[in-house]
Design an enzyme around this catalytic site. Structure first.
Site, PDB file in Angstrom:
ATOM      1  N   ASP A  84       0.875  -1.166   0.000  1.00 16.23           N
ATOM      2  CA  ASP A  84       0.000   0.000   0.000  1.00 16.23           C
ATOM      3  C   ASP A  84       0.919   1.224   0.000  1.00 16.23           C
ATOM      4  O   ASP A  84       2.005   1.173   0.581  1.00 16.23           O
ATOM      5  CB  ASP A  84      -0.878  -0.018   1.252  1.00 16.23           C
ATOM      6  CG  ASP A  84      -1.691   1.257   1.391  1.00 16.23           C
ATOM      7  OD1 ASP A  84      -2.424   1.581   0.449  1.00 16.23           O
ATOM      8  OD2 ASP A  84      -1.562   1.917   2.436  1.00 16.23           O
TER       9      ASP A  84
ATOM     10  N   THR B 248      -2.485   2.017  -4.827  1.00 17.50           N
ATOM     11  CA  THR B 248      -2.796   3.329  -4.283  1.00 17.50           C
ATOM     12  C   THR B 248      -4.086   3.875  -4.883  1.00 17.50           C
ATOM     13  O   THR B 248      -4.442   3.548  -6.013  1.00 17.50           O
ATOM     14  CB  THR B 248      -1.649   4.333  -4.546  1.00 17.50           C
ATOM     15  OG1 THR B 248      -2.010   5.609  -4.009  1.00 17.50           O
ATOM     16  CG2 THR B 248      -1.366   4.473  -6.031  1.00 17.50           C
TER      17      THR B 248
END
Length: 677
Positions: free
Chosen positions: A369, A516
């Site tokens: 992430d 993202t």
């Protein structure tokens, strides 16, 4: 999607700070028991050696030492050693037969019982040779081996005991009337105010309400450098306060505290069964069957085919059963599991799912992430462009930082943090949606957005601005006395360790990817900065798991690394879920491995520790099984024609030595990828 096996903990809260001590106490008791039995049996062995006819004859003192009834005295001492020293093995025999899993205890019990019964029959009239001294020395050596083993197991589990000892015994509680009262730790409740003096241990998880200090959290997070803590900062129970006094509000006690959760996680992981252990268990069971069958076959070959005396055949069978004990095989994996789990915890790497952790050695791709994992999740200045000749960069930043120091906007805070030399500001005003302005050092300074320039028809033709915007960066402009003087670009700050981590993972032949929700330009810029192999931009939180699944359809083993909250579905979907930056909140239910620090290098540490752990397991299994390839024929008497013959006691020495080698090898496991401080 992987199957998850998470143990639950039903211990009462009062027990939780010492949850790790149960097994430690059990092993300590066993170690003490084997130690006591060893020393007492060793003392009893001395008269057995002195009264054994074979040894008397060997040293030429047979006639001098013999007396009426000496064999009955010998029988008495041998019986004491057999029943007292050999009892753990006899008891173990029944336990193994009850569970239908014959193993090391079965072999030792059968060996010493055979030697004892046969030798006792000789004392009471059967023609033959007594094995009492071999029986006694065999029991002594087996007890010594078990004592050493228990000490090794205790050493592997000492991390839990060390963690449990971190908590102080009492706390300085602030009473409603302002006085300070020392109370036992168990009396603290959430919401209490506690005073922590310089050099003291922090008694509970909490938030600082007053004071500033540096806090040493090394035993909890692995971070060797003390961390500066200010008002509103979180502190962890068990950490050591530095030079300042702190007042905290208690947020977590007992089973809800960070330390108790860490102890519980480490305990669960150490007790959980490794997949490799299943192989070891199967091998140990077959080795036991081979040993019992081999012992019987050896006895029959020497007695029937080779026409050797009964005593010789019995000795060969007993030696083979002793030397083939799968003791080392039984310890090969559990000791490595205990050592690796304790080692990981002491470095801020908490293992929840043992199987997934071991699977990390085979990872082919890791998805990160972006926000909060590869980046810090906060804006920072990346570029400063000078658009006029009559001002320098330091002055421009100082003017902009001075104005924005009065604003609460995240971008303004980042600009304010970019310069330490701020000046007083007069007539500060916010320009809604466009920026802020104020008078600094007698000059009118404005820090504004591109939209403000368009509204005011202020043109600029600098070719360096557009590339920054296409990278997804936020660009603001600085006006001094109505003149455009410069531009400042900001972006989510990339963690300094991110590129190191990506480089290290790629060196391990692992593809590195990023998920993202940001736009493609921002994702591409971050990807290029740290050298990612691939990225997925504009991915909504609910779609992250689908992206992980998409990568898995390529036929690769995938890990997902995120913050453990909005990344939960993706962490659950991945083959290995890694929650990074859990801080004091370790209850991340969907993660397999929890990294206490927000440091991507810890992901590298997990992969390398997984590989090193597996390597140690294989080394131990190879040694524990390979040793028997040589030991079994040697014990059976294959080299008898060349004058090489092992006694049962020597067989026990070799078997115990193999166990000790396995234990020492497990303790040599090291974390080869310690995060750089």
């Amino acid at each position: 999607m992987k199957q998850r096996e998470h143990a639950t903990n039903n211990k009462p809260e009062s027990e939780m700070p010492h949850a790790g001590t149960d097994h430690q106490g059990h092993h300590a008791h066993m170690a003490a028991d084997f130690r006591n039995r060893f020393w007492i049996s060793l003392v009893l062995t001395l008269p057995i050696l002195a009264l054994s006819p074979m040894l008397q004859k060997l040293v030429g003192l047979r006639e001098a030492i013999r007396f009426s009834g000496d064999l009955y005295v010998l029988f008495g001492f041998a019986s004491a050693v057999f029943w007292y020293g050999g009892w753990p093995f006899i008891k173990g025999l029944f336990n193994e037969l009850k569970t239908r899993k014959p193993g090391m205890m079965t072999l030792v019990a059968v060996a010493i019982t055979t030697a004892y019964v046969y030798s006792s029959a000789v004392v009471f009239g059967l023609t033959g040779k007594m094995f009492f001294w071999e029986l006694a020395t065999l029991v002594d050596i087996m007890l010594l081996g078990h004592w050493i083993e228990m000490r090794s197991v205790m050493g592997a589990s000492k991390a839990l005991e060390a963690l449990a000892k971190l908590m102080p015994s009492d706390a300085h509680k602030l009473m409603p009337d302002g006085s300070v009262q020392d109370v036992p730790l168990g009396e603290l409740t959430v919401g209490d105010k506690v005073l922590i003096k310089p050099g003291e241990k922090i008694p509970a998880d909490g938030v600082i309400v007053e004071g500033e200090s540096s806090v040493n959290e090394a035993m909890l997070t692995g971070e060797s450098t003390p961390v500066t803590k200010k008002t509103d900062g979180k502190v962890i129970g068990g950490a050591i306060n530095g030079e300042g006094s702190l007042t905290i509000e208690v947020k977590g006690t007992g089973k809800d505290s960070f330390l108790s959760q860490v102890i519980d996680l480490v305990k669960q992981a150490q007790e959980s069964k490794s997949k490799t252990q299943n192989l070891a268990d199967t091998a140990a069971m077959w080795l036991t069957i081979i040993a019992l069958g081999g012992g019987l076959l050896t006895f029959l070959i020497w007695l029937v085919l080779m026409n050797k005396e009964f005593a010789f055949a019995i000795e060969r069978a007993v030696t083979l059963m002793v030397i083939t004990c799968p003791h080392a095989l039984g310890l090969a994996v559990p000791l490595v599991v205990a050592v690796s789990t304790a080692l990981a915890a002491s470095n801020g790497l908490l293992i929840r799912n043992r199987g997934a952790f071991e699977g990390a050695r085979k990872l082919q791709a890791i998805i990160f992430d972006k926000t909060g994992t590869l980046t810090e999740g906060r804006f920072g200045v990346t570029d400063t462009l000078m658009l006029a000749q009559d001002i320098d960069e330091e002055t421009l930043r100082k003017y902009a930082a001075s104005v924005d120091a009065n604003s609460e906007h995240p971008i303004a805070k980042a600009i304010a943090d970019s310069s330490e030399n701020k000046l007083p500001v007069e007539n500060f005003k916010s320009i809604p949606g466009k920026g802020a302005e104020g008078r600094v050092d007698g000059r009118e300074v404005k820090v504004v957005s591109p939209g403000y320039l368009r509204e005011q028809n202020i043109a600029h033709d600098d070719q360096r601005v557009e590339p920054l915007q296409t990278q997804g960066k936020t660009v603001v402009f600085v006006l001094v006395d109505g003149q455009l003087k410069g531009a400042i670009a900001l972006a989510d700050i990339i963690r300094p360790e991110a590129k190191q981590a990506i480089d290290a993972l790629k060196a391990l032949n692992i593809r590195c990817m990023m998920l993202t929700g940001d736009n493609k330009a921002t994702a591409q810029w971050v990807s290029e900065q740290i050298g990612l192999d691939e990225y997925f931009a504009e991915v909504l939180p609910q779609d992250k798991a689908a992206k992980v699944k998409e990568v898995q359809t390529r036929g690769v083993l995938v890990a997902m690394t995120g913050d453990g909250v909005n990344d939960a579905p993706a962490l659950a979907q991945a083959d290995v879920g890694i929650a990074i930056g859990a801080g004091s909140d370790v209850a991340v239910e969907t993660a397999d491995v929890i990294l206490v620090r927000s440091n991507p290098l810890d992901v590298v540490a997990i992969v390398r520790l997984s590989r090193a752990t597996y390597g140690k397991m294989i080394q131990n299994l190879v040694w524990a099984t390979g040793y028997n390839v040589v030991a079994i024929p040697l014990a059976a008497g294959a080299l008898y024609a060349w004058g090489v013959l092992l006694t049962p006691a020597l067989g026990a020495v070799l078997m115990s030595a193999s166990t000790v080698i396995v234990a020492i090898n497990a303790r040599l496991l090291k974390l080869k990828a310690e995060p750089k401080k």
